[in-house]
Design an enzyme around this catalytic site. Structure first.
Site, mmCIF file in Angstrom:
data_model
loop_
_atom_site.group_PDB
_atom_site.id
_atom_site.type_symbol
_atom_site.label_atom_id
_atom_site.label_comp_id
_atom_site.label_asym_id
_atom_site.label_seq_id
_atom_site.Cartn_x
_atom_site.Cartn_y
_atom_site.Cartn_z
ATOM 1 N N LYS A 1 15.922 -10.801 0.133
ATOM 2 C CA LYS A 1 16.057 -10.235 1.481
ATOM 3 C C LYS A 1 17.026 -11.093 2.286
ATOM 4 O O LYS A 1 17.372 -12.207 1.910
ATOM 5 C CB LYS A 1 14.702 -10.203 2.195
ATOM 6 C CG LYS A 1 13.673 -9.257 1.596
ATOM 7 C CD LYS A 1 14.037 -7.809 1.839
ATOM 8 C CE LYS A 1 12.955 -6.884 1.294
ATOM 9 N NZ LYS A 1 12.889 -6.904 -0.177
ATOM 10 N N SER B 1 16.017 -1.937 -1.607
ATOM 11 C CA SER B 1 15.957 -2.376 -0.214
ATOM 12 C C SER B 1 17.198 -3.129 0.233
ATOM 13 O O SER B 1 17.360 -3.405 1.417
ATOM 14 C CB SER B 1 14.717 -3.247 0.020
ATOM 15 O OG SER B 1 14.893 -4.523 -0.541
#
Length: 205
Positions: free
Chosen positions: A165, A127
């Site tokens: 993230k 991701s």
């Protein structure tokens, strides 16, 4: 270590800076202008002495052929810190972090001054690939409990799950944004910051 004069130190530093910035060494004229020497023969004399002392190598048939050498005795010992690799963390959906120290990695102290401020985690998932963080990479993390919008962080959700993230604090919630255009952000009401990603280590197989 062989001693050099202040002027020779300046010349050597200028050559290194030019090679770093441009990819090729400066001319004799440029060296003279940089260090305040009007005579090219004086510059040639300093270059000859630097070559004799093992700091550079020149090719007399080419005008800019100055190669910087780093003799072992001239390299200042780099300060090293040993940073713990504490397991794996996802760069996909949150997973429970594994926090057992597996090994220690030697890193330059440019990442931090105290060993207990840094740790490393192995990335699982894809991701964060558009930020250059790939599956299997080791991220270097500086422990901190706060983050600015846009920081890449190790975030812990309310369920005590960890993920890497990009962090954004927004109205009434937090957004943990992947760097993969095919993935959706994670929206949570509560989040705690375990640290900010400050570097990357990649094994080449």
């Amino acid at each position: 270590m062989k001693k050099v004069s202040k002027r020779q130190e300046d010349i050597l530093a200028f050559i290194k800076d030019e090679v770093r910035a441009k990819g090729y060494p400066p001319s004799v004229r440029e060296i003279g202008e940089a260090v305040g020497l009007a005579s090219s023969s004086t510059v040639h004399g300093h270059l000859a002495r630097l070559e004799q002392k093992g700091f550079i190598r020149r090719d007399p048939t080419k005008p800019r052929a100055i190669e910087i050498l780093e003799p072992e005795e001239s390299i200042q010992k780099q300060h090293v810190i040993h940073v713990p690799l504490v397991g794996k963390v996802t760069a996909g959906s949150p997973i429970t972090a594994i926090e057992n120290i597996e090994e220690y990695f030697p890193l330059p102290d440019t990442y931090g001054t105290s060993e207990d401020q840094l740790f490393m985690l192995e990335i699982m998932g894809e991701s964060m690939i558009e930020a250059g963080i790939l599956d299997g990479d080791l991220v270097i993390v500086k422990q901190k409990s706060t983050a600015n919008n846009g920081d890449i962080v190790v975030a812990m959700t309310a369920e005590d799950e960890a993920t890497v993230k990009r962090f954004f604090k927004e109205k009434n919630h937090f957004r943990l944004q992947p760097e993969n255009s095919s993935m959706e952000p994670i929206i949570v009401d509560q989040v705690s910051i375990g640290g900010q990603v400050v570097g990357l280590y990649r094994r080449v197989h």
